[in-house]
Design an enzyme around this catalytic site. Structure first.
Site, PDB file in Angstrom:
ATOM      1  NE  ARG A  60      -3.502  -2.379   2.595  1.00  0.00           N
ATOM      2  CZ  ARG A  60      -4.593  -2.708   1.907  1.00  0.00           C
ATOM      3  NH1 ARG A  60      -5.103  -1.881   1.025  1.00  0.00           N
ATOM      4  NH2 ARG A  60      -5.200  -3.865   2.102  1.00  0.00           N
ATOM      5  CB  ILE A 137      -9.120 -13.598  -2.095  1.00  0.00           C
ATOM      6  CG1 ILE A 137      -9.250 -12.775  -0.826  1.00  0.00           C
ATOM      7  CG2 ILE A 137      -7.666 -13.897  -2.407  1.00  0.00           C
ATOM      8  CD1 ILE A 137      -8.920 -13.546   0.418  1.00  0.00           C
ATOM      9  CG  ASP A 138     -12.673  -9.788  -0.429  1.00  0.00           C
ATOM     10  OD1 ASP A 138     -12.321 -10.819   0.168  1.00  0.00           O
ATOM     11  OD2 ASP A 138     -12.454  -8.648   0.000  1.00  0.00           O
ATOM     12  NE  ARG A 264     -15.317 -26.159  21.589  1.00  0.00           N
ATOM     13  CZ  ARG A 264     -14.589 -27.121  22.144  1.00  0.00           C
ATOM     14  NH1 ARG A 264     -13.395 -27.392  21.677  1.00  0.00           N
ATOM     15  NH2 ARG A 264     -15.069 -27.803  23.157  1.00  0.00           N
ATOM     16  CB  VAL A 271      -5.613 -19.722   6.105  1.00  0.00           C
ATOM     17  CG1 VAL A 271      -5.789 -20.985   5.297  1.00  0.00           C
ATOM     18  CG2 VAL A 271      -4.875 -20.015   7.392  1.00  0.00           C
ATOM     19  CD  GLN A 272     -10.561 -16.739   4.269  1.00  0.00           C
ATOM     20  OE1 GLN A 272     -11.554 -16.478   3.644  1.00  0.00           O
ATOM     21  NE2 GLN A 272     -10.341 -16.233   5.469  1.00  0.00           N
ATOM     22  CB  SER A 503     -13.215 -37.082 -20.730  1.00  0.00           C
ATOM     23  OG  SER A 503     -12.856 -38.291 -20.123  1.00  0.00           O
ATOM     24  N   GLY A 547      -8.784 -38.918 -20.497  1.00  0.00           N
ATOM     25  CA  GLY A 547      -9.616 -38.070 -21.348  1.00  0.00           C
ATOM     26  C   GLY A 547     -10.136 -38.779 -22.574  1.00  0.00           C
ATOM     27  NE  ARG A 628      14.127 -40.862 -13.272  1.00  0.00           N
ATOM     28  CZ  ARG A 628      15.337 -40.920 -13.823  1.00  0.00           C
ATOM     29  NH1 ARG A 628      15.446 -40.925 -15.152  1.00  0.00           N
ATOM     30  NH2 ARG A 628      16.407 -40.975 -13.075  1.00  0.00           N
TER      31      ARG A 628
END
Length: 756
Positions: A60, A137-138, A264, A271-272, A503, A547, A628
């Site tokens: 900011r 994220i909102d 609770r 975290v979000q 698929s 698929g 691989r």
């Protein structure tokens, strides 16, 4: 998802031969200049796709809010000849960018007067172009279906809810979960929809007076129905109808005092914002990044600053200030208590979410339910797909609300023929949204060889309508049943199909339930596989995806995981192309790139098998890299459904059930249901921006039955995108890039046509 956007902008910029600069630490870095503004190369954005947050930092910035700060920022940009800005942020960052653009010529004049730049520079850099991408994220920005980061935040919330559900189940507890969203209830609403929460509090839709009583009644009713847990979701900005805050603590105290339940509180907090981005966010951000560069190239002094956004699965451009104004309108409506208006301004997908949640979470008392005397059967057909159970739950609950008797068929058409059919109640489907696989059981068997027995069962159980949730077999099954109508009157009933297959190969729909979950599995696995090759060794991984003949998973997985190539059936390739890919990878490995990733669809070519490609790369890469291979197999069909699949399944299935009710009313004559027209056997699919009912008979011409794929597939136009981001010289078709549109105000009527 911000890093995916940064990577796409850098690579697309370099692809169109532009110089690309990073501005570190947001506007602060632009004001401070110096090492904060750095030219970057192709390799600068290698391996950042799977990293959360943003590698260029964000801050900011108080000084950018002052004219002096913006003057300094303009000076720093002109010094480097930068006149195109791509801003990834929320409405604050974007409004700031727009102001900066409006002041630009004045700022340059002032710099020239002070003698900091010459008149030549004022003329040369006369205009500043700005394109915004919304990272928030909102999902609180009007005009865009999904903002970058929203889907990943939902993943975090759902992971937590799934974990909490198991402990709450064991201890018979009530959990109050607080999720982010100070001004926008999107995360709370969608996660409540995705986990079947008992109650949700959001700022746009405050509960009615006396909500305390109704909530407690609902919770105790649920306990009485043997439900061992209650989940209540609270957005941090939740309010009551008098604009007073409703906090998670307040809700907890209420439950404890009135009901004495062990309760609770869990506050999810930051975290979000963290964690690795979901496949959806990576693809969304990559598409937007490329679109943003195209928008900058086409911008003129006359075009308004725009944001690139997604509507359905179409990239669109919208005038930045129109979006900002509409976003502010929502807040204003909420402040003034015009909540119905606020929900409408949020757009039709928000409105749809809210209506679906209301429909599915509260069962009316039996006395209030209508009685139609219609029986509707639901079945799963084909291979399991995550999200099927969410679809069954929605169908059953909407059916019961509409007054029908709902029946569940076990094990697809085969189970139907054997009479494995039972009535299913509202409570029976509780807690189904988060379950993977198919609880009803599913089989690939087609109905053709059991027609007589299925007709018998339809007659015995008096089934008046069918809802089939499944993949390509479900589509073939409905074609067979409608063909059998001439012989069996029992099949002259409304039938609808909801596409569910990993698929994503069903004609008539851009998306299928289950494909998003599979894509996340592929992306996560690719991330892990790439990490296994840290160290001095250069390594290339060949990964085979599922698929059938449809390359959706391989192609989109490659885009989300940052692969170098994806081999698919829809785009034929020969030995020369394989050779070119190997050489391309070898060249790349000579720079600072250490790992290569190649995806191959299981049926892309019968001779160029995964083993063949692995051996070819091993031989040709000798001395440069080793190889691989990995076959991902059935892990792509399992796992808990992603938030997208839970919601898509829930909404599309609820809509299908409402269609069935409508058709039943239309076709009920003289005491029985009789429907024998083509439009009474439909597939409900997502087409561009809308959910559309299409008669299966009409979809025949769009289908390649030999390879079980649609003849035209929208995602093929994203192929060049993957190649450009992997440094191939290819032509990018800009004809499909978004034209500037205006933010549409949705009329209530339009909300019914339904966007997802």
């Amino acid at each position: 998802g911000m890093n995916a956007a940064v990577r796409a902008v850098v690579r697309m910029g370099i692809y169109v031969k532009a110089k690309v600069y990073f501005v570190y630490e947001g506007y602060q870095g632009m004001v401070d200049g110096g090492d904060n503004i750095v030219e970057v190369s192709w390799e600068s954005v290698s391996s950042i796709l799977q990293v959360g947050g943003t590698v260029i930092g964000s801050a900011r910035c108080k000084s950018f809010r002052t004219r002096e700060g913006r003057l300094q920022a303009a000076y720093n940009l002109v010094q480097r000849g930068i006149t195109n800005l791509c801003v990834i942020g929320g409405d604050g960052s974007l409004t700031g960018a727009n102001l900066f653009r409006e002041e630009w010529s004045g700022l340059l004049e002032e710099l020239a007067q002070k003698g900091q730049i010459d008149e030549e520079a004022v003329k040369k850099y006369a205009y500043l172009n700005i394109v915004g991408m919304v990272g928030s994220i909102d999902n609180d920005f009007c005009g865009t279906d999904m903002t970058i980061g929203t889907d990943s935040a939902l993943h975090r919330i759902i992971e937590v809810v799934d974990a909490i559900m198991t402990t709450a189940q064991s201890h018979q507890r009530t959990f109050v979960l607080e999720v982010m969203g100070r001004h926008c209830g999107y995360l709370a609403l969608v996660s409540a929809l995705a986990c079947g929460a008992d109650w949700v509090f959001i700022p746009e839709y405050p509960p009615e007076e006396g909500w305390e009583d109704s909530m407690c009644v609902k919770l105790s009713e649920n306990r009485a129905r043997k439900k061992r847990l209650n989940i209540i979701i609270v957005a941090e900005g939740a309010i009551d109808c008098h604009n007073k805050p409703i906090t998670s603590e307040k809700v907890k105290d209420l439950v404890v005092q009135r009901l004495g339940f062990d309760t609770r509180v869990t506050i999810l907090g930051h975290v979000q914002r963290g964690g690795t981005p979901s496949a959806f966010d990576r693809i969304l951000a990559s598409r937007m990044g490329v679109e943003a560069v195209l928008a900058l190239l086409e911008a003129t002094p006359a075009t308004p600053a725009c944001v690139v956004s997604l509507s359905g699965n179409q990239a669109v451009r919208l005038p930045l200030m129109e979006c900002v104004q509409m976003t502010q309108e929502v807040q204003k409506a909420m402040d003034e208590g015009r909540f119905v208006e606020a929900v409408r301004l949020r757009g039709r997908s928000f409105e749809n979410n809210l209506n679906t949640y209301k429909l599915l979470s509260h069962k009316k008392p039996d006395a209030e339910l209508p009685k139609t005397n219609f029986n509707v059967a639901v079945l799963n057909v084909g291979a399991p797909a995550a999200g099927m159970n969410a679809a069954v739950r929605a169908a059953v609950r909407v059916g019961i609300t509409e007054g029908h008797k709902m029946f569940a068929v076990i094990d697809g058409f085969e189970g139907f023929a054997r009479g494995k059919i039972k009535e299913i109640s509202w409570g029976d489907v509780g807690g189904w949204t988060g379950q993977g696989g198919s609880i009803l059981g599913t089989k690939r068997t087609l109905p053709a060889k059991y027609l007589e027995k299925i007709a018998d069962q339809m007659r015995t159980n008096n089934i008046n309508a069918l809802m089939v949730i499944g993949g390509f077999e479900a589509y073939l099954g409905l074609l067979e049943l409608s063909a059998a109508r001439e012989k069996y009157d029992e099949f002259c009933v409304p039938m609808v199909m909801v596409p569910a297959t990993v698929s994503n190969n069903v004609p008539g729909s851009d998306f299928s339930i289950g494909a998003d979950t599979a894509l996340n599995t592929i992306t996560d696995t690719c991330d892990r596989i790439k990490q296994s090759a840290s160290g001095p060794k250069l390594r290339v991984f060949i990964i085979e995806t599922m698929g059938g003949y449809c390359g959706y998973l391989a192609n989109m997985g490659a885009l989300a995981a940052g692969a170098d190539a994806a081999y698919i059936f829809e785009e034929q390739f020969d030995i020369r192309e394989l050779q070119a890919n190997v050489e391309h990878l070898t060249e790349k490995m000579k720079t600072s790139i250490q790992r290569g990733l190649v995806l191959r669809n299981e049926n892309c070519n019968e001779n160029y098998t995964t083993d063949f490609i692995y051996q070819l790369y091993s031989e040709e890469g000798k001395g440069v890299f080793d190889c691989r291979k990995n076959v991902l197999g059935h892990m792509q069909q399992g796992g808990a459904p992603s938030p997208f699949d839970r919601n898509f399944g829930t909404k599309i299935s609820a809509k299908a059930m409402q269609w069935i009710s409508k058709k039943l009313k239309e076709t009920y004559r003289k005491g029985k249901v009789f429907a024998n027209t083509d439009d009474s056997v439909c597939l409900l699919g997502m087409r561009r921006r809308n959910l559309v009912f299409q008669p299966v008979a009409e979809l025949k011409t769009e289908t390649d039955f030999v390879h079980r794929i649609p003849k035209e597939q929208w995602w093929l136009k994203l192929r060049p995108l993957m190649k450009i981001l992997a440094k191939y010289k290819t032509s990018y078709d800009v004809s499909d890039s978004g034209q500037l549109e205006h933010v549409a105000m949705h009329s209530p009527k339009e909300a019914e046509t339904g966007a997802i």
